[in-house]
Design an enzyme around this catalytic site. Structure first.
Site, mmCIF file in Angstrom:
data_model
loop_
_atom_site.group_PDB
_atom_site.id
_atom_site.type_symbol
_atom_site.label_atom_id
_atom_site.label_comp_id
_atom_site.label_asym_id
_atom_site.label_seq_id
_atom_site.Cartn_x
_atom_site.Cartn_y
_atom_site.Cartn_z
ATOM 1 N N ARG A 203 0.856 -1.112 0.053
ATOM 2 C CA ARG A 203 -0.125 -0.015 -0.037
ATOM 3 C C ARG A 203 0.859 1.369 0.057
ATOM 4 O O ARG A 203 0.388 2.200 -0.360
ATOM 5 C CB ARG A 203 -0.971 -0.066 1.353
ATOM 6 C CG ARG A 203 -1.805 1.192 1.389
ATOM 7 C CD ARG A 203 -2.955 0.877 2.670
ATOM 8 N NE ARG A 203 -3.521 2.044 3.036
ATOM 9 C CZ ARG A 203 -4.634 2.475 2.778
ATOM 10 N NH1 ARG A 203 -5.081 2.114 1.648
ATOM 11 N NH2 ARG A 203 -5.052 3.620 3.020
ATOM 12 N N ILE B 40 -6.717 8.614 -0.469
ATOM 13 C CA ILE B 40 -6.698 7.239 -0.489
ATOM 14 C C ILE B 40 -7.422 6.707 0.702
ATOM 15 O O ILE B 40 -7.455 7.104 1.823
ATOM 16 C CB ILE B 40 -5.073 6.575 -0.209
ATOM 17 C CG1 ILE B 40 -5.056 5.068 -0.384
ATOM 18 C CG2 ILE B 40 -4.216 6.933 0.778
ATOM 19 C CD1 ILE B 40 -3.770 4.560 -0.780
ATOM 20 N N SER B 41 -8.271 6.118 0.397
ATOM 21 C CA SER B 41 -9.432 5.374 1.502
ATOM 22 C C SER B 41 -8.822 4.647 2.481
ATOM 23 O O SER B 41 -7.526 3.812 2.341
ATOM 24 C CB SER B 41 -10.474 4.374 0.588
ATOM 25 O OG SER B 41 -11.006 5.150 -0.351
ATOM 26 N N ASN B 42 -9.133 4.559 3.647
ATOM 27 C CA ASN B 42 -8.617 3.938 4.851
ATOM 28 C C ASN B 42 -8.506 2.469 4.576
ATOM 29 O O ASN B 42 -9.650 1.984 3.578
ATOM 30 C CB ASN B 42 -8.939 4.427 6.087
ATOM 31 C CG ASN B 42 -10.434 3.941 6.364
ATOM 32 O OD1 ASN B 42 -10.485 2.648 6.310
ATOM 33 N ND2 ASN B 42 -11.454 4.688 6.380
ATOM 34 N N PHE C 170 -16.487 9.535 2.629
ATOM 35 C CA PHE C 170 -15.624 9.724 1.022
ATOM 36 C C PHE C 170 -15.518 11.470 0.432
ATOM 37 O O PHE C 170 -16.474 11.857 0.983
ATOM 38 C CB PHE C 170 -16.523 8.834 0.243
ATOM 39 C CG PHE C 170 -16.089 7.205 0.187
ATOM 40 C CD1 PHE C 170 -15.004 6.991 -0.482
ATOM 41 C CD2 PHE C 170 -16.716 6.664 1.083
ATOM 42 C CE1 PHE C 170 -14.488 5.715 -0.658
ATOM 43 C CE2 PHE C 170 -16.378 5.148 1.155
ATOM 44 C CZ PHE C 170 -15.252 4.757 0.213
#
Ligand code: SAH
Length: 219
Positions: A43, A69-71, A211
């Site tokens: 990641r 960047i999404s968790n 989001f």
């Protein structure tokens, strides 16, 4: 993966990914496939080098252009929901960003299409796929609120930006038996799962999420 920048050391190492896997498990992720895939993808290469030591934390991180960047939990959860009824061949992602979610999808679906409205982010994602030798993700610079009609139908659609409502175009591009996972709402957002049974669209509202908004137009 012999390149140490890709395989990682210290806070970006395989041990750190293993700790992330255990945290995801304790947060309730049960899909062994999702856990294995997220344990295998570095990641940290998806974020700027200055942030790489934080890449495995349970947080969203900036990727430029006001986007994130999404968790890890959110990526894991949405992927688990999308694949809950089994394998999917052709999947559409709306909102490529830096490409981390697409990389996860690439290990689980045969073909992944991902669309992004910000061209320089799409270029970053392309570079990351090249570094990781991911070859089954096709990218397109377009407004994904319209879906990707020229490639539809999709067995799975995942939207990684919050919509005010479920776009009709996306429903129309869902194959019978297909599944759509989308965050819906403005300040308060919830994940919504839509299953196309063949005769109807069955909607289930799931947990709260956070989001960036789904926006129109391309830049
Ligand atoms: N999937 C990413 C999340 C990126 S954030 C990850 O793995 O972390 C959401 C992305 O959606 C942003 O890059 C944003 O530019 C993009 N986006 C927002 N509205 C969009 C639209 N209508 N079409 C395509 N992309 C969109």
């Amino acid at each position: 993966m012999s390149d140490p920048r890709i395989s990682g050391i210290g806070m970006t190492s395989q041990r750190t990914r293993a700790r992330m896997q255990e945290r995801l498990r304790s947060q309730g992720i049960t899909s062994e496939e999702v856990l294995a895939v997220m344990g295998s993808i570095p990641r940290h290469i998806f974020v700027d080098e200055a942030l790489s030591s934080r890449a495995y934390e349970d947080t969203a991180l900036p990727i430029g252009f006001g986007q994130t960047i999404s968790n890890p939990y959110t990526v894991a959860r949405m992927t688990e929901i999308l694949f809950a009824e089994g394998a999917l061949n052709k999947v559409l992602e709306v909102g490529t960003g830096c490409g981390y979610q697409s990389a996860v999808l690439s290990k689980m679906a045969k073909e992944v299409y991902s669309v992004e409205r910000i061209a320089p982010l799409m270029a970053k994602a392309r570079k990351h796929f090249h570094e990781l030798r991911i070859t089954n993700v096709r990218l397109k610079h377009t407004d994904g609120g319209m879906g990707l009609p020229e490639v539809a139908p999709f067995e799975g659609i995942i939207v990684t930006a919050a919509a005010t409502h479920v776009p009709r175009e996306l429903l129309q591009q869902l194959a019978p038996g297909g599944r759509l996972v989308i965050p819906v709402g403005a300040r308060e957002q919830r994940l919504v799962l839509i299953e196309h049974t063949g005769t109807e669209y069955r909607e289930t509202t799931l947990e709260a999420v956070k989001f960036v908004p789904l926006l129109g137009g391309v830049i």
